[in-house]
Design a protein around this motif. Sequence first.
Motif, PDB file in Angstrom:
ATOM      1  N   LEU A 427       0.832  -1.205   0.000  1.00 60.80           N
ATOM      2  CA  LEU A 427       0.000   0.000   0.000  1.00 60.80           C
ATOM      3  C   LEU A 427       0.867   1.255   0.000  1.00 60.80           C
ATOM      4  N   LEU A 428       1.961   1.224   0.773  1.00 62.15           N
ATOM      5  CA  LEU A 428       2.850   2.379   0.841  1.00 62.15           C
ATOM      6  C   LEU A 428       3.576   2.605  -0.489  1.00 62.15           C
ATOM      7  N   TRP A 429       4.043   1.518  -1.121  1.00 59.16           N
ATOM      8  CA  TRP A 429       4.692   1.647  -2.419  1.00 59.16           C
ATOM      9  C   TRP A 429       3.752   2.287  -3.433  1.00 59.16           C
ATOM     10  N   THR A 430       2.533   1.725  -3.526  1.00 57.61           N
ATOM     11  CA  THR A 430       1.567   2.239  -4.493  1.00 57.61           C
ATOM     12  C   THR A 430       1.139   3.655  -4.133  1.00 57.61           C
ATOM     13  N   GLY A 431       0.934   3.901  -2.824  1.00 54.46           N
ATOM     14  CA  GLY A 431       0.559   5.242  -2.384  1.00 54.46           C
ATOM     15  C   GLY A 431       1.633   6.272  -2.676  1.00 54.46           C
ATOM     16  N   GLY A 432       2.903   5.895  -2.511  1.00 53.84           N
ATOM     17  CA  GLY A 432       4.000   6.810  -2.805  1.00 53.84           C
ATOM     18  C   GLY A 432       4.052   7.189  -4.271  1.00 53.84           C
ATOM     19  N   ILE A 433       3.878   6.193  -5.139  1.00 52.13           N
ATOM     20  CA  ILE A 433       3.863   6.464  -6.584  1.00 52.13           C
ATOM     21  C   ILE A 433       2.696   7.372  -6.938  1.00 52.13           C
TER      22      ILE A 433
END
Length: 487
Positions: A427-433
Amino acid sequence: MTDTLPKSVADTAPAQAPGLKRSIGVVGGTLLTLSCVTPASTLFVIVPDLFSSLGTATALCIAIGALLCIPVAFCYSELGTLIPSAGGEYAIVSTLAGRLAGWLAFVMSLLVVMIVPPVIAMGTADYLAPVVHLDPSWTGAGVMLAATLAGLLDLRANAWITGIFLVLEVVAAGVVALLGFTHAHRGASSLGSMQVAGEHAHVNPVTAMMVLSGLAIALFATQGFSTAVYLSEELENPRRNVARTVLATLAISSVVILVPVVAITLGAGDLNALTGGDISSMVIAWSNSAVGTFVSLCVALAIINAGIVMVIQNSRVLFASARDKAWPSPVNNALAKLGRFGSPWVATLVVGVPGAFLCFVNLDTLYGVTGVAVTGLYLLVAIASLLSRRGAHGGKRAWRMPLWPAMPILLIAVLVYVLVEQDLSYLLWTGGITAVATLYWAFYLRPRRETRWLVSLPEDVRLAEEAPVAVDAPVAGLTPVAEGAQA
């Protein structure tokens, strides 16, 4: 949702936008779209991960995922006939829910289309092993480059190539299903036993929460029917054929994936073998090495096939984003170039070459981010479908889903729940992008709203919309919302 497009896409279209060539019908579109779902490579590359975490509950998880895809397919069918653009989800969401929402849909779709091909391609080496031993990453990179070269060809030629490969992969899936059912070690009741092998020969229960967590991968497994929307600019009569292609693809792919999964669950020698997910070894145990080699080579061809179609699909997304002025002018001009075969050749190279480099990235991270991105993308499409019958869009000719608005409302609720159950790191990876993309929107696209991110429809569709339609002569299968809920 703010900054909604104030007019129809026809009114905001860039002047003299380049167009793709309409060259395929329902059969060709379905072959290409099925090849993007690539049921055999999904079965052999993605499903083993579900077996390792869900064991005997894998078939149940995939069945739930397929059922959940029905309202998703309805949304895509209606919206794809209403707004037939190579931009796919982002063109739909931009038009109906606003430019920022459309930009986020583009980012989610770009994540999916850039990550899925190398994820699939890296599985090629495992299934070439009976003939030659290769490094998975280097083999995947080679598959991506070969798929890129094929993607430069005419779409009709690719439809024939992928159609031949598709037949072989369906045959392979059929062989696995036949062998599994004829060597069944347990009864049908085991499909609901909810067990997975643990350490030290222990049997662990599979909880309902574990099944729900696995739905992101299950959605990923059946994801691909949306390719029909991306190909809508090259489908003949898209107002009719997009819906037919989407629904036919979902039905066929669900059967081709689910039936072998059931057979494998019943035919695995023990729970450890099932949880291990080594389908090739099971096939050899059920038959002999020759049959195992045949199935493995068919799967390798299926993966190459999927790579070709995914590169075709993904290049159309970048082509459409350039035509819709998503980037600085030099980038837009390059990505919108069409080659001698009518394919967007620069966009094809931009998709394929980085995909080769992604073959050297950790697989678990790619799987996790893709599952979150697919779920988020479906969520945005479901929200757009709630807005598809307001204003001028409600009177346009389009395939209309049954049980609207209950279908998209239920879908939104389920997708939100599935999303919050995913691993925090993904979730953090996708949210960061997504956050970085939002900054690009805020500081580059939004201040230039008059000249950037002008979502458009192809010229022939715009002209068709402007043509008068007799009220007493509705087109079969295409109804304004006021005339009925479905065709």
